[in-house]
Structures are given as C-alpha cells and as structure tokens.
Write a protein that holds these residues in place. Structure first.
Motif, PDB file in Angstrom:
ATOM      1  N   MET A   1      38.521  43.971  37.480  1.00 50.03           N
ATOM      2  CA  MET A   1      39.161  43.767  36.172  1.00 50.03           C
ATOM      3  C   MET A   1      39.351  42.272  35.926  1.00 50.03           C
ATOM      4  SD  MET A   1      42.827  45.163  34.781  1.00 50.03           S
ATOM      5  CE  MET A   1      42.241  46.852  34.669  1.00 50.03           C
ATOM      6  N   ARG A   2      39.025  41.855  34.718  1.00 53.64           N
ATOM      7  CA  ARG A   2      39.133  40.441  34.355  1.00 53.64           C
ATOM      8  C   ARG A   2      39.993  40.305  33.102  1.00 53.64           C
ATOM      9  NH1 ARG A   2      34.858  38.167  31.817  1.00 53.64           N
ATOM     10  NH2 ARG A   2      34.866  35.907  31.542  1.00 53.64           N
ATOM     11  N   ILE A   3      41.000  39.459  33.189  1.00 54.16           N
ATOM     12  CA  ILE A   3      41.960  39.291  32.107  1.00 54.16           C
ATOM     13  C   ILE A   3      41.953  37.833  31.677  1.00 54.16           C
ATOM     14  CG2 ILE A   3      44.406  39.443  31.456  1.00 54.16           C
ATOM     15  CD1 ILE A   3      44.680  41.689  33.534  1.00 54.16           C
ATOM     16  N   ALA A   4      41.721  37.599  30.378  1.00 60.83           N
ATOM     17  CA  ALA A   4      41.697  36.253  29.815  1.00 60.83           C
ATOM     18  C   ALA A   4      43.021  35.976  29.120  1.00 60.83           C
ATOM     19  CB  ALA A   4      40.540  36.113  28.825  1.00 60.83           C
ATOM     20  N   LEU A   5      43.555  34.774  29.333  1.00 54.67           N
ATOM     21  CA  LEU A   5      44.826  34.390  28.722  1.00 54.67           C
ATOM     22  C   LEU A   5      44.730  32.958  28.214  1.00 54.67           C
ATOM     23  CD1 LEU A   5      45.521  35.646  31.887  1.00 54.67           C
ATOM     24  CD2 LEU A   5      47.681  36.068  30.690  1.00 54.67           C
ATOM     25  N   VAL A   6      45.467  32.671  27.137  1.00 56.90           N
ATOM     26  CA  VAL A   6      45.586  31.307  26.640  1.00 56.90           C
ATOM     27  C   VAL A   6      47.051  31.044  26.304  1.00 56.90           C
ATOM     28  CG1 VAL A   6      45.065  29.698  24.767  1.00 56.90           C
ATOM     29  CG2 VAL A   6      43.236  31.120  25.730  1.00 56.90           C
ATOM     30  N   ALA A   7      47.641  30.070  27.009  1.00 56.44           N
ATOM     31  CA  ALA A   7      48.984  29.591  26.683  1.00 56.44           C
ATOM     32  C   ALA A   7      48.853  28.226  26.019  1.00 56.44           C
ATOM     33  CB  ALA A   7      49.840  29.493  27.937  1.00 56.44           C
ATOM     34  N   GLY A   8      49.689  27.967  25.013  1.00 56.01           N
ATOM     35  CA  GLY A   8      49.555  26.735  24.255  1.00 56.01           C
ATOM     36  C   GLY A   8      50.546  25.650  24.622  1.00 56.01           C
ATOM     37  N   GLU A   9      51.599  25.989  25.368  1.00 66.71           N
ATOM     38  CA  GLU A   9      52.592  24.997  25.760  1.00 66.71           C
ATOM     39  C   GLU A   9      53.363  25.525  26.961  1.00 66.71           C
ATOM     40  OE1 GLU A   9      56.251  25.209  22.944  1.00 66.71           O
ATOM     41  OE2 GLU A   9      54.486  25.327  21.668  1.00 66.71           O
ATOM     42  N   LEU A  10      54.275  24.712  27.485  1.00 69.53           N
ATOM     43  CA  LEU A  10      54.944  25.070  28.730  1.00 69.53           C
ATOM     44  C   LEU A  10      55.792  26.334  28.598  1.00 69.53           C
ATOM     45  CD1 LEU A  10      55.979  21.572  30.115  1.00 69.53           C
ATOM     46  CD2 LEU A  10      54.268  23.144  31.052  1.00 69.53           C
ATOM     47  N   SER A  11      56.397  26.561  27.448  1.00 64.87           N
ATOM     48  CA  SER A  11      57.180  27.795  27.283  1.00 64.87           C
ATOM     49  C   SER A  11      56.268  29.009  27.405  1.00 64.87           C
ATOM     50  CB  SER A  11      57.901  27.791  25.936  1.00 64.87           C
ATOM     51  OG  SER A  11      56.966  27.713  24.861  1.00 64.87           O
TER      52      SER A  11
ATOM     53  N   ARG B   1      50.408  45.746  39.324  1.00 64.60           N
ATOM     54  CA  ARG B   1      49.783  46.990  38.870  1.00 64.60           C
ATOM     55  C   ARG B   1      48.282  47.014  39.125  1.00 64.60           C
ATOM     56  NH1 ARG B   1      54.223  45.957  36.218  1.00 64.60           N
ATOM     57  NH2 ARG B   1      55.427  47.596  35.169  1.00 64.60           N
ATOM     58  N   TYR B   2      47.662  45.853  39.007  1.00 64.94           N
ATOM     59  CA  TYR B   2      46.204  45.744  39.148  1.00 64.94           C
ATOM     60  C   TYR B   2      45.905  44.657  40.182  1.00 64.94           C
ATOM     61  CZ  TYR B   2      46.693  48.067  34.605  1.00 64.94           C
ATOM     62  OH  TYR B   2      47.050  48.915  33.590  1.00 64.94           O
ATOM     63  N   PRO B   3      46.048  44.967  41.466  1.00 65.58           N
ATOM     64  CA  PRO B   3      45.944  43.924  42.490  1.00 65.58           C
ATOM     65  C   PRO B   3      44.587  43.242  42.546  1.00 65.58           C
ATOM     66  CG  PRO B   3      46.554  46.061  43.458  1.00 65.58           C
ATOM     67  CD  PRO B   3      46.394  46.280  42.013  1.00 65.58           C
ATOM     68  N   GLN B   4      43.528  43.901  42.055  1.00 62.96           N
ATOM     69  CA  GLN B   4      42.196  43.307  42.106  1.00 62.96           C
ATOM     70  C   GLN B   4      41.877  42.491  40.845  1.00 62.96           C
ATOM     71  OE1 GLN B   4      40.768  43.602  45.034  1.00 62.96           O
ATOM     72  NE2 GLN B   4      42.522  44.902  45.579  1.00 62.96           N
ATOM     73  N   ALA B   5      42.817  42.404  39.915  1.00 63.04           N
ATOM     74  CA  ALA B   5      42.541  41.715  38.646  1.00 63.04           C
ATOM     75  C   ALA B   5      42.306  40.226  38.868  1.00 63.04           C
ATOM     76  CB  ALA B   5      43.704  41.922  37.672  1.00 63.04           C
TER      77      ALA B   5
ATOM     78  N   ALA C   1      53.317  47.772  28.694  1.00 60.87           N
ATOM     79  CA  ALA C   1      52.722  47.981  27.377  1.00 60.87           C
ATOM     80  C   ALA C   1      51.226  47.692  27.385  1.00 60.87           C
ATOM     81  CB  ALA C   1      53.431  47.106  26.350  1.00 60.87           C
ATOM     82  N   LEU C   2      50.814  46.682  28.129  1.00 62.97           N
ATOM     83  CA  LEU C   2      49.395  46.332  28.201  1.00 62.97           C
ATOM     84  C   LEU C   2      48.584  47.400  28.923  1.00 62.97           C
ATOM     85  CD1 LEU C   2      49.755  42.538  28.936  1.00 62.97           C
ATOM     86  CD2 LEU C   2      48.597  43.528  26.945  1.00 62.97           C
ATOM     87  N   GLY C   3      49.257  48.273  29.660  1.00 58.77           N
ATOM     88  CA  GLY C   3      48.553  49.379  30.292  1.00 58.77           C
ATOM     89  C   GLY C   3      47.826  50.259  29.300  1.00 58.77           C
ATOM     90  N   ALA C   4      48.302  50.281  28.038  1.00 58.54           N
ATOM     91  CA  ALA C   4      47.610  51.065  27.006  1.00 58.54           C
ATOM     92  C   ALA C   4      46.226  50.508  26.715  1.00 58.54           C
ATOM     93  CB  ALA C   4      48.451  51.089  25.727  1.00 58.54           C
ATOM     94  N   LEU C   5      46.039  49.208  26.941  1.00 63.13           N
ATOM     95  CA  LEU C   5      44.732  48.583  26.721  1.00 63.13           C
ATOM     96  C   LEU C   5      43.911  48.540  28.004  1.00 63.13           C
ATOM     97  CD1 LEU C   5      45.740  45.508  24.505  1.00 63.13           C
ATOM     98  CD2 LEU C   5      45.208  47.842  23.795  1.00 63.13           C
TER      99      LEU C   5
ATOM    100  N   PRO D   1      46.439  51.931  36.509  1.00 62.02           N
ATOM    101  CA  PRO D   1      46.020  51.236  37.736  1.00 62.02           C
ATOM    102  C   PRO D   1      45.179  52.158  38.607  1.00 62.02           C
ATOM    103  CG  PRO D   1      48.357  50.909  37.322  1.00 62.02           C
ATOM    104  CD  PRO D   1      47.901  51.975  36.362  1.00 62.02           C
ATOM    105  N   ALA D   2      44.300  51.558  39.393  1.00 64.02           N
ATOM    106  CA  ALA D   2      43.426  52.341  40.257  1.00 64.02           C
ATOM    107  C   ALA D   2      44.233  53.140  41.274  1.00 64.02           C
ATOM    108  CB  ALA D   2      42.431  51.430  40.959  1.00 64.02           C
ATOM    109  N   ALA D   3      45.309  52.546  41.737  1.00 58.34           N
ATOM    110  CA  ALA D   3      46.185  53.231  42.681  1.00 58.34           C
ATOM    111  C   ALA D   3      47.605  52.821  42.384  1.00 58.34           C
ATOM    112  CB  ALA D   3      45.823  52.885  44.119  1.00 58.34           C
ATOM    113  N   ALA D   4      48.524  53.706  42.648  1.00 53.55           N
ATOM    114  CA  ALA D   4      49.917  53.389  42.353  1.00 53.55           C
ATOM    115  C   ALA D   4      50.378  52.221  43.216  1.00 53.55           C
ATOM    116  CB  ALA D   4      50.809  54.604  42.632  1.00 53.55           C
TER     117      ALA D   4
END
Length: 386
Positions: free
Chosen positions: A1-11, A26-30, A370-374, A378-381
C-alpha cells in the motif's frame, strides 16, 4: 500500500506525523511519500520536496514563488499519475492541495483533505470545487461537518488535535510556578498575534487596554508571550512607546503556559482563541486588518461571529471586537467585566469544558479510521495503542 501526502506548513506536518503513525498501526506495510516536514519524516514519510518550499504566506510572497509552486505541483501530478498511490491526502494548504487532488481524482486516485478551508465562512461556492476534488473531507470542528453534510460532501469530524493535547483541566498553580509568577493579583495573558502585521495593528491597543485594566485592578500582572526574537523586539519598542515596561512582562514562547497561568486573556482572532478556550480561561478577542481588505472580505463573509468559541457554541460566549470597535477602552471594559462578574466567568468556563470534551476525539486515530473507507480493511488486525 502506498499513501501520498502533502503538508504545506509545520502545523500540517504535526497533523501528518500523527496520522502516519495511526495509519501505520493499521497498515504496517504501508509506504508514505510526499511533501513532509520533520515530524512526518521522522514518522517514516519519504520526502519528495522540502516542506519549506510550500510555506509561503501573503499575496506578494505567493506571487513571487508562484512559478516554483506550480512546478512542484506539476512534478507531483506527473509522478502520481504515472504510478498512482492508493490514496492522496492533502493536509491543509488548500490552494495547493485541492487543485492537485482534483486532477488526481479525475485520473482515478482516491483523495482526502485534512483540515477544512474556511469555506463555511466566506465564498461558500467553493464547496462545489471541493466536492469535485475529494472523496472525503476530514474536518476538525462539528459545525464544519454539518456544513459539508448539507452540501452532500462526504465528511468525518475527527476533532481537534489541540483538544487531545491540552488537558481537560489546566493546572494554573503549576504554570505560575514554572513562570515564577508569585504575586497574588490577577494575571492577564496578552496575545496580539504571531505575525508582524498583526502585532503592529493590535499591539499598541492591547498594551493600552492592559494599562487601563491595571488602573482598575492594582496588582495586575500582565504576561505577553513572544513567538520569535523579531516579534519580541517589535513588542519591546511598543512597550517603550507606551511606557509600559514595568507592567508587561515579555515571555519567550510558552504561549500555552502563559494562558494556563492567567486568570483571563486578551487575544487576536485565530487559533489563540481556541487555545484559550481549551485551557479554560475567559477571553476577549479582537482583530484588525487593512480597511480595504476588510471591506472586501465583509461582503463575502457568511458568518456573524469570528472567535472559535463562539462559532463552536453557536452563540456569543466571549466578546469580539473587530476593526474600529477594537479600542483600548472597549477592550479594557470587556476584560474588567470578566474580573468583576465571576459567576459569568465561571459559567463560560463550564461551557468551554463541554466544548473541549466534544472536540477531544483522538484526532489522529479518528482520521485513520475514517480513511479506512478509502483504503479498505487492514490485511490483519493490528491492536491500536494510544
């Protein structure tokens, strides 16, 4: 699993770091990649561009850096179109992240946005663009969740990380001991903002209001936290001009500790109003911007309240003074009322505690759930530890 993120500032980096840790449970192999600050990098995100490239504020600064910002966005879009992630999560920075999300979503990538823009407050038509950009909005406040549901945008309210971080009861005695506040008189926290423009517009009037309050309440102590050395120099000049050096004590940083030590607070609009509420201190809010900017913004505004405690409660809990209404006399009178009407102050603090509990939802865990809906199950609990 590959997850892309973009943060714009320190907060956003702080939010992203907590989210990555919760998702990894939840997704240890991500695998995580994107634009990240030190917190996200330490949590295991691979950085594609330095976060500082996106941390640009102010119209002139944005215009000056616009070619580079567009180049970075094109590079991310090309990378993630060629090798799509399982999900893209934009963290705040809506002007950068939502257009990127819209293009990725059009190409079949599932998208989420963490921290709603203030679309509920002004230019509400922007919600149509948000609906085209995201599969899920992760909102911090319940009133934001209601707004998105009314506009048929998938949303989850995850609460505010500050509500998780700040204890339900702040220890005033411990904060005073840490700051070496020993006298018995009332303590006023003054927070005129964290940017030079804010401090320039509000600092002199906040100092004058504190002076007026000291005349009514001998023994008043005033603490003013300085976010940076440059702001400290600016405030020192303002104190000299007002001959208030003996009244106002400047503190380097430690804004939350200053709030916890105080009996009441005078703060600029923004997150400081939320922090004062979560610490449980009655406050007065003021804000002032350039007259032309205010005239334009006021025509676009869809709200009558600005302080976050008032927005969260849906009623006027704390006094607000905007633009010309923010005079030293008005601010002083509102502060004085908190000290001379203790029953009112106690009732408001009880409401603050209720709102604090409502926002205390373990935001990182709630967002990951909530992101689990997308992302799917998880592959395993994996046990979730807090």
């Amino acid at each position: 699993m590959r997850i892309a993120l973009v943060a714009g500032e320190l907060s956003g980096d702080l939010l992203g770091a907590g989210l990555i840790r919760a998702l990894r449970r939840r997704y240890p192999q991500a695998v995580f990649e994107g634009i990240a600050g030190p917190g996200m990098l330490a949590a295991g995100c691979s950085g594609l561009f330095p976060l500082e490239r996106l941390s640009v504020m102010g119209l002139v600064e944005v215009l000056r850096h616009l070619p580079e910002l567009l180049r970075i966005r094109r590079a991310l879009l090309a990378r993630w179109r060629a090798d799509p992630p399982d999900v893209f999560i934009g963290i705040d920075a809506p002007d950068f992240n939502l257009p990127l999300a819209r293009r990725l979503r059009a190409g079949g990538v599932r998208t989420a946005h963490y921290v709603s823009p203030s679309v509920w407050a002004w230019r509400q038509g922007r919600v149509r663009g948000i609906a085209r950009s995201v599969d899920l909005m992760l909102a911090l406040f319940p009133f934001e969740e209601r707004f998105y549901r009314d506009h048929a945008v998938p949303v989850a309210c995850v609460g505010h990380p500050l509500a998780d971080e700040i204890p339900l009861v702040s220890d005033r005695a411990a904060a005073r001991a840490a700051l070496a506040v020993t006298a018995a008189g009332p303590v006023l926290a003054v927070l005129p903002g964290s940017r030079h423009g804010e401090v320039g517009r509000l600092g002199p009037d906040f100092i004058a209001a504190a002076q007026g309050l000291a005349e009514r309440h001998p023994g008043l102590q005033v603490l003013l936290p300085c976010a940076t050395p440059a702001l400290r120099a600016q405030l020192e000049a303002q104190l000299r001009a007002a001959q208030a050096q003996s009244l106002v004590r400047l503190v380097d940083g430690r804004a939350r500790e200053v709030l916890a030590a105080a009996d009441l607070a005078l703060v600029a609009s923004g997150t400081a109003t939320l922090e004062a509420m979560l610490v449980g201190r009655p406050l007065v809010m003021a804000y002032r911007i350039a007259p032309l900017t205010y005239a334009i913004a006021r025509r676009l505004m869809k709200i009558d309240r600005f302080a976050l405690p008032n927005l969260l409660a849906g009623r006027d809990l704390v006094p607000e003074f905007i633009q010309d209404a923010a005079t030293p006399a008005a601010l002083c009178a509102a502060l004085d009322a908190w000290l001379t009407e203790p029953a009112r102050a106690q009732a408001v603090c009880a409401e603050f505690a209720r709102l604090h509990a409502e926002l205390r939802r373990d935001a990182s865990e709630a967002a990951a759930t909530a992101l689990g809906a997308l992302l799917g199950p998880p592959a395993a609990a994996v046990p979730v530890t807090r």
